[in-house]
Write a protein that holds these residues in place. Structure first.
Motif, PDB file in Angstrom:
ATOM      1  N   PHE A 177      63.994  48.453  66.079  1.00 43.61           N
ATOM      2  CA  PHE A 177      64.605  48.546  64.752  1.00 43.61           C
ATOM      3  C   PHE A 177      65.924  47.780  64.690  1.00 43.61           C
ATOM      4  O   PHE A 177      66.237  47.157  63.669  1.00 43.61           O
ATOM      5  N   ALA A 178      66.712  47.854  65.757  1.00 41.73           N
ATOM      6  CA  ALA A 178      67.984  47.134  65.755  1.00 41.73           C
ATOM      7  C   ALA A 178      67.763  45.630  65.706  1.00 41.73           C
ATOM      8  O   ALA A 178      68.479  44.902  65.012  1.00 41.73           O
ATOM      9  N   HIS A 179      66.754  45.152  66.425  1.00 42.61           N
ATOM     10  CA  HIS A 179      66.475  43.712  66.423  1.00 42.61           C
ATOM     11  C   HIS A 179      66.064  43.230  65.037  1.00 42.61           C
ATOM     12  O   HIS A 179      66.466  42.147  64.594  1.00 42.61           O
ATOM     13  N   VAL A 180      65.296  44.054  64.336  1.00 39.74           N
ATOM     14  CA  VAL A 180      64.775  43.634  63.023  1.00 39.74           C
ATOM     15  C   VAL A 180      65.807  43.807  61.913  1.00 39.74           C
ATOM     16  O   VAL A 180      65.920  42.959  61.008  1.00 39.74           O
ATOM     17  N   LEU A 181      66.592  44.903  61.955  1.00 39.73           N
ATOM     18  CA  LEU A 181      67.391  45.276  60.796  1.00 39.73           C
ATOM     19  C   LEU A 181      68.898  45.169  60.982  1.00 39.73           C
ATOM     20  O   LEU A 181      69.638  45.313  60.007  1.00 39.73           O
ATOM     21  N   HIS A 191      70.643  42.846  58.674  1.00 37.20           N
ATOM     22  CA  HIS A 191      70.232  42.925  57.270  1.00 37.20           C
ATOM     23  C   HIS A 191      70.686  44.211  56.579  1.00 37.20           C
ATOM     24  O   HIS A 191      70.689  44.265  55.348  1.00 37.20           O
ATOM     25  N   VAL A 192      71.022  45.241  57.351  1.00 41.18           N
ATOM     26  CA  VAL A 192      71.304  46.553  56.766  1.00 41.18           C
ATOM     27  C   VAL A 192      72.682  47.023  57.226  1.00 41.18           C
ATOM     28  O   VAL A 192      73.002  46.954  58.419  1.00 41.18           O
ATOM     29  N   VAL A 222      79.917  49.989  59.200  1.00 41.93           N
ATOM     30  CA  VAL A 222      79.122  50.575  60.287  1.00 41.93           C
ATOM     31  C   VAL A 222      77.870  49.727  60.482  1.00 41.93           C
ATOM     32  O   VAL A 222      77.058  49.596  59.557  1.00 41.93           O
ATOM     33  N   GLN A 223      77.714  49.165  61.667  1.00 44.25           N
ATOM     34  CA  GLN A 223      76.517  48.381  61.956  1.00 44.25           C
ATOM     35  C   GLN A 223      75.285  49.283  62.041  1.00 44.25           C
ATOM     36  O   GLN A 223      75.383  50.468  62.375  1.00 44.25           O
ATOM     37  N   TYR A 224      74.140  48.696  61.762  1.00 44.06           N
ATOM     38  CA  TYR A 224      72.913  49.490  61.750  1.00 44.06           C
ATOM     39  C   TYR A 224      72.621  50.074  63.130  1.00 44.06           C
ATOM     40  O   TYR A 224      72.158  51.213  63.236  1.00 44.06           O
ATOM     41  N   THR A 225      72.885  49.310  64.202  1.00 37.67           N
ATOM     42  CA  THR A 225      72.623  49.817  65.547  1.00 37.67           C
ATOM     43  C   THR A 225      73.442  51.071  65.825  1.00 37.67           C
ATOM     44  O   THR A 225      72.931  52.063  66.346  1.00 37.67           O
ATOM     45  N   ALA A 226      74.735  51.025  65.471  1.00 38.88           N
ATOM     46  CA  ALA A 226      75.588  52.198  65.665  1.00 38.88           C
ATOM     47  C   ALA A 226      75.110  53.370  64.810  1.00 38.88           C
ATOM     48  O   ALA A 226      75.123  54.525  65.252  1.00 38.88           O
ATOM     49  N   PHE A 227      74.683  53.084  63.576  1.00 38.88           N
ATOM     50  CA  PHE A 227      74.158  54.123  62.686  1.00 38.88           C
ATOM     51  C   PHE A 227      72.904  54.766  63.266  1.00 38.88           C
ATOM     52  O   PHE A 227      72.697  55.980  63.152  1.00 38.88           O
ATOM     53  N   PHE A 243      66.327  56.782  60.437  1.00 37.54           N
ATOM     54  CA  PHE A 243      66.361  55.321  60.432  1.00 37.54           C
ATOM     55  C   PHE A 243      67.029  54.733  59.199  1.00 37.54           C
ATOM     56  O   PHE A 243      67.090  53.515  59.063  1.00 37.54           O
ATOM     57  N   TYR A 244      67.511  55.571  58.294  1.00 42.43           N
ATOM     58  CA  TYR A 244      68.056  55.061  57.040  1.00 42.43           C
ATOM     59  C   TYR A 244      68.984  56.101  56.414  1.00 42.43           C
ATOM     60  O   TYR A 244      68.946  57.287  56.775  1.00 42.43           O
ATOM     61  N   SER A 245      69.806  55.667  55.491  1.00 44.07           N
ATOM     62  CA  SER A 245      70.582  56.572  54.643  1.00 44.07           C
ATOM     63  C   SER A 245      69.737  56.923  53.425  1.00 44.07           C
ATOM     64  O   SER A 245      69.102  56.043  52.835  1.00 44.07           O
ATOM     65  N   ILE A 246      69.743  58.181  53.031  1.00 49.04           N
ATOM     66  CA  ILE A 246      68.874  58.567  51.906  1.00 49.04           C
ATOM     67  C   ILE A 246      69.338  57.933  50.601  1.00 49.04           C
ATOM     68  O   ILE A 246      68.570  57.865  49.641  1.00 49.04           O
ATOM     69  N   HIS A 247      70.575  57.446  50.549  1.00 40.14           N
ATOM     70  CA  HIS A 247      71.032  56.786  49.329  1.00 40.14           C
ATOM     71  C   HIS A 247      70.329  55.455  49.100  1.00 40.14           C
ATOM     72  O   HIS A 247      70.409  54.886  48.004  1.00 40.14           O
ATOM     73  N   SER A 248      69.629  54.967  50.116  1.00 40.16           N
ATOM     74  CA  SER A 248      68.852  53.741  49.948  1.00 40.16           C
ATOM     75  C   SER A 248      67.465  54.024  49.381  1.00 40.16           C
ATOM     76  O   SER A 248      66.712  53.094  49.109  1.00 40.16           O
ATOM     77  N   LEU A 249      67.130  55.295  49.201  1.00 41.96           N
ATOM     78  CA  LEU A 249      65.811  55.674  48.693  1.00 41.96           C
ATOM     79  C   LEU A 249      65.820  55.792  47.176  1.00 41.96           C
ATOM     80  O   LEU A 249      66.876  56.001  46.567  1.00 41.96           O
ATOM     81  N   PRO A 250      64.651  55.687  46.553  1.00 41.43           N
ATOM     82  CA  PRO A 250      64.555  55.980  45.116  1.00 41.43           C
ATOM     83  C   PRO A 250      64.948  57.433  44.839  1.00 41.43           C
ATOM     84  O   PRO A 250      64.932  58.277  45.738  1.00 41.43           O
ATOM     85  N   ALA A 251      65.290  57.705  43.602  1.00 39.96           N
ATOM     86  CA  ALA A 251      65.796  59.036  43.230  1.00 39.96           C
ATOM     87  C   ALA A 251      64.811  60.146  43.591  1.00 39.96           C
ATOM     88  O   ALA A 251      65.212  61.233  44.037  1.00 39.96           O
TER      89      ALA A 251
END
Length: 251
Positions: free
Chosen positions: A37-41, A44-45, A51-56, A183-191
């Motif tokens: 996941f870190a290699h791909v995202l 980009h995220v 905060v880098q995605y890898t650290a997140f 793997f994600y923040s829920i704020h990136s999801l649809p409502a």
């Protein structure tokens, strides 16, 4: 409390004797998730500002490992003892119901926390996350591992064969874990999916745990702790009640 210590020691020794399978394997799995996941995202995220995605991702993987292994230890121990008929040796001694409950729960917590510490030790070399609030990290690690250990006791008592336990894990634990913001923040999801996540107690455990690293989260850590603590009380009380009643144990 000698009986409690003996049963607790037996349960810890049970997973530690095969640590390559029960500890090393989950650590390797989490490491593979991080690498992929870190290699791909990673470029980009940016889940949180600065905060880098890898650290997140690292705290999420640590907590996911803690939750899954706490559940796996207590549930697999009970179902294995029931299937092989060796559970009688834990029921015959003059153990109180609370000793029985605490021994299985605390041993499962030990496994979950050991695996979580192993995942953190391996993954932090890729991107060392900040430790903004260490006390929150400890509180959520203990509360969450206790909750999943108690849930494992419930599942282990309810299940009568390995297939039923596998269904419990595959259709409840795994979906709740992967849909909890690992793997994600829920704020990136649809409502709609943000609303669904609000009913997932594992989301609050992971979000509160992540707050301990970065000092930012999707919900208030106090709100997350309240949900996790309430869930622990409900699930722990249910597991203790089943033990006390002898449901599917004294057969």
């Amino acid at each position: 409390m000698q009986g409690f210590y003996t049963l607790f020691y037996k349960e810890v020794l049970r997973f530690w004797k095969v640590a390559f399978q029960t500890v090393a394997a989950p650590v390797l799995t989490a490491l593979m998730y991080l690498l992929i996941f870190a290699h791909v995202l990673d470029s980009h995220v940016e889940p949180y500002p600065g905060v880098q995605y890898t650290a997140f991702l690292i705290p999420g993987l640590v907590m996911m490992s803690v939750l899954q292994n706490s559940f796996a230890n207590s549930s697999s121990s009970l179902i294995q003892s029931k299937v092989t008929g060796s559970l009688i040796f834990a029921l015959l001694p003059p153990l109180s119901h609370m000793e029985f409950f605490l021994a299985y729960m605390l041993a499962a917590m030990v496994r979950g926390l050991v695996v979580g510490a192993g995942v953190l030790a391996v993954t932090m070399w890729f991107n060392l996350p900040a430790f903004a609030h260490p006390l929150w990290i400890l509180v959520f690690a203990l509360t969450s591992s206790a909750l999943m250990a108690a849930l494992g006791i419930l599942a282990g008592i309810w299940a009568e064969k390995y297939d039923q336990l596998a269904a419990f894990q595959n259709f409840l634990i795994m979906p709740l874990t992967f849909l909890s913001g690992v793997f994600y923040s829920i704020h990136s999801l649809p409502a709609f999916w943000q609303g669904v996540s609000a009913w997932n107690p594992i989301f609050y455990m992971i979000d509160g745990f992540r707050y301990g690293f970065f000092g930012v989260s999707d919900v208030s850590p106090w709100h997350a702790l309240a949900v996790a603590a309430l869930s622990l009380v409900i699930v722990g009380s249910a597991a203790y009640a089943l033990i006390k009643s002898g449901y599917k144990l004294r057969q």
